[in-house]
Design a protein around this motif. Structure first.
Motif, PDB file in Angstrom:
ATOM      1  N   PRO A 141      21.111  47.450  37.734  1.00 42.40           N
ATOM      2  CA  PRO A 141      22.310  46.957  37.043  1.00 42.40           C
ATOM      3  C   PRO A 141      23.593  47.365  37.734  1.00 42.40           C
ATOM      4  N   LEU A 142      23.583  48.512  38.414  1.00 44.31           N
ATOM      5  CA  LEU A 142      24.810  48.960  39.096  1.00 44.31           C
ATOM      6  C   LEU A 142      25.153  48.029  40.255  1.00 44.31           C
ATOM      7  N   ILE A 143      24.161  47.749  41.096  1.00 41.33           N
ATOM      8  CA  ILE A 143      24.406  46.866  42.246  1.00 41.33           C
ATOM      9  C   ILE A 143      24.838  45.488  41.764  1.00 41.33           C
ATOM     10  N   ALA A 144      24.034  44.928  40.849  1.00 39.73           N
ATOM     11  CA  ALA A 144      24.337  43.577  40.361  1.00 39.73           C
ATOM     12  C   ALA A 144      25.692  43.548  39.677  1.00 39.73           C
ATOM     13  N   GLY A 145      25.981  44.584  38.892  1.00 41.08           N
ATOM     14  CA  GLY A 145      27.250  44.626  38.175  1.00 41.08           C
ATOM     15  C   GLY A 145      28.423  44.694  39.137  1.00 41.08           C
ATOM     16  N   ALA A 146      28.309  45.551  40.150  1.00 41.69           N
ATOM     17  CA  ALA A 146      29.405  45.700  41.108  1.00 41.69           C
ATOM     18  C   ALA A 146      29.635  44.405  41.866  1.00 41.69           C
ATOM     19  N   VAL A 147      28.541  43.773  42.307  1.00 37.44           N
ATOM     20  CA  VAL A 147      28.686  42.529  43.056  1.00 37.44           C
ATOM     21  C   VAL A 147      29.276  41.439  42.162  1.00 37.44           C
ATOM     22  N   ALA A 148      28.795  41.369  40.926  1.00 37.64           N
ATOM     23  CA  ALA A 148      29.310  40.352  40.002  1.00 37.64           C
ATOM     24  C   ALA A 148      30.791  40.579  39.730  1.00 37.64           C
ATOM     25  N   TYR A 149      31.182  41.858  39.618  1.00 35.82           N
ATOM     26  CA  TYR A 149      32.595  42.184  39.389  1.00 35.82           C
ATOM     27  C   TYR A 149      33.445  41.659  40.542  1.00 35.82           C
ATOM     28  N   LEU A 150      33.019  41.984  41.756  1.00 31.72           N
ATOM     29  CA  LEU A 150      33.773  41.550  42.932  1.00 31.72           C
ATOM     30  C   LEU A 150      33.828  40.028  43.020  1.00 31.72           C
TER      31      LEU A 150
END
Lengths: 399, 73
Positions: A141-150
């Protein structure tokens, strides 16, 4: 026994399908990009196609977590049966609660619990468990969340339009993202098919190998691939509307550009991770993306209460499925009567939950709009009361 | 823990998602510019928008090509 385990595995595949429809289709349904019925049909077809694309993950499922093979512990069909039972029951419970929990974690949890109960604690390779299941669960969730945020930030930055002279906001015309969502969500469904159908293929292959009908180290047979593909497609078509509601409107209000960014990140994360041999949970990636994109869009808020509820569900998935798997394993160890008892009890529990779900029906017609409908009703009530009190305001003011 | 693989996954995800989103967003923006009635925008804007959408599609197909073992071995 083998036939029983295979049918149970296919049923698990079915629950996996309808549990995870939300990952792909919650956001496009929420933004109105695709009609709910069309969305699940599209997801079903793409899951079917996806399941045929690759069998790389199937070969490594459960690989290493339970010590198997000639020098390790012989895993029996009974243990797999118990593990599947635990996984199915936990999937049904979380579906009833509308929690997007990881089907793969449920499967691993069930198998681990069954192995501990049936063989002993030494049968589980905890180092491998940590590396393959627990740490990815934190990072997915951290990776996906960070990428989605960007990506959400990028999408909004690139499409924000201002009048060059006055600096006023022009019409943003972001409707194009709605069309794009159809493609990105399709990609997520495809990724889900390749990723999750293979887990069941791996299980069935494991059973066939354990039963001695297939060579050790060989890949899944064609009929296994086909059966799993259809099971997950039918499950997806059945649609887990409760989870779609949580993902589509429970976490944050999704706008087309935001949904587009979230889906792209989800698909990219799942496909790249499964390709690079670092399996991430589809559900956790998708939830992370939705939250990340919610943080990325200005003026949107993330409902942390719901997010917390989901996180707690994740924490419980492994142990809860494990406990149910262990209980089933003990029952199964007692012999034929135990197996029959376990099968009957499991079927009864699934049936009970299905009937229970009928009481508060969530389906394609009310999966996402429910909240708005509730507000509309309340609003109208207030109006009625105001009128009833002999409101002094002129009637035209009511609208 | 295979930290290298983790970084690889994160990087690949960012790269893939980023390029798709950037291309599609540019496409959306250019379509919006081309659709403005007030300004008479240059005639090459709309084809450029379609080119962006096209490139975006190509990027996706390229990613799929890399992943499906049937094609890439």
């Amino acid at each position: 026994m083998v036939a029983l385990v295979i049918s149970l595995a296919l049923f698990f595949d079915f629950t996996n399908g309808f549990h995870d429809t939300a990952n792909a289709m919650a956001t496009p349904i929420a933004t109105g990009a695709i009609k709910p019925k069309t969305a699940v049909a599209l997801a079903a077809v793409l899951n079917l196609v996806g399941a045929f694309l690759s069998t790389e993950v199937a070969k490594t499922v459960s690989g290493g977590i339970i010590r198997e093979g000639s020098d390790g512990i012989q895993i029996t069909p009974e243990i797999i049966f118990a593990g599947l039972m635990g996984a199915i029951l936990w999937n049904m419970i979380t579906w009833l609660k509308g929690l997007p929990s990881s089907s793969s974690h449920a499967l691993f949890g069930g198998l681990i619990g069954a192995a501990i109960a049936g063989i002993g604690i030494h049968s589980v390779n905890f180092e491998s468990l940590m590396q393959k299941v627990i740490l990815p669960a934190i990072f997915a969730p951290l990776i996906a969340g960070a990428v989605a945020y960007l990506c959400t930030r990028l999408a909004y930055a690139l499409t924000s339009r201002h009048d060059p002279e006055t600096g006023d906001k022009l019409t943003q015309k972001r409707g194009g993202f709605r069309t794009g969502q159809i493609f990105t969500s399709s990609l997520v469904a495809l990724a889900h098919g390749t990723n999750d159908a293979q887990k069941t293929m791996g299980i069935i292959t494991l059973v066939l190998i354990a039963a001695g009908t297939q060579d050790v180290g060989s890949g899944p047979q064609f009929w296994v691939i086909a059966a799993c593909a259809f099971a997950i497609a039918i499950g997806t078509y059945a649609g887990g509307w409760r989870i779609i509601r949580t993902m589509g409107s429970g976490l944050t209000d999704v706008k087309p550009a935001q949904g587009f960014a979230a889906e792209t990140s989800t698909a990219a994360a799942i496909l790249s991770s499964s390709h690079l041999g670092f399996a991430l949970s589809t559900t956790q990636v998708a939830s992370g993306s939705v939250i990340g994109s919610g943080l990325g869009r200005r003026g949107s808020s993330v409902r942390w209460g719901t997010a917390g509820r989901i996180a707690i569900g994740w924490l419980f998935t492994l142990p809860a499925a494990g406990i149910m798997g262990a209980l089933t394993a003990w029952l199964v160890m007692t012999g034929v009567v135990g197996i029959v008892l376990a099968a009957v009890a499991g079927t009864a529990a699934v049936l009970y939950m299905y009937l229970h779900s009928k009481r508060s029906h969530v389906s394609h017609h009310n999966a996402v709009e429910v909240e708005e409908a509730g507000q509309a009703v309340r609003f109208r009530k207030k109006k009625a009361i105001a009128v009833g009190r002999g409101n002094t305001k002129p009637k035209g003011d009511l609208s | 823990m295979k930290w290298l693989e983790l970084v690889q996954v994160a990087g690949a995800t960012l790269l893939a998602a980023g390029s798709v989103v950037v291309l599609y967003s540019l496409g959306v923006r250019l379509t919006a510019v081309a659709g403005d009635i007030r300004e008479n925008s240059p005639s090459w804007i709309r084809p450029l928008a379609y080119a962006c959408f096209g490139l975006c599609g190509v990027a996706v197909l390229c990613g799929l090509y890399l992943i499906i073992p049937y094609f890439s071995g």
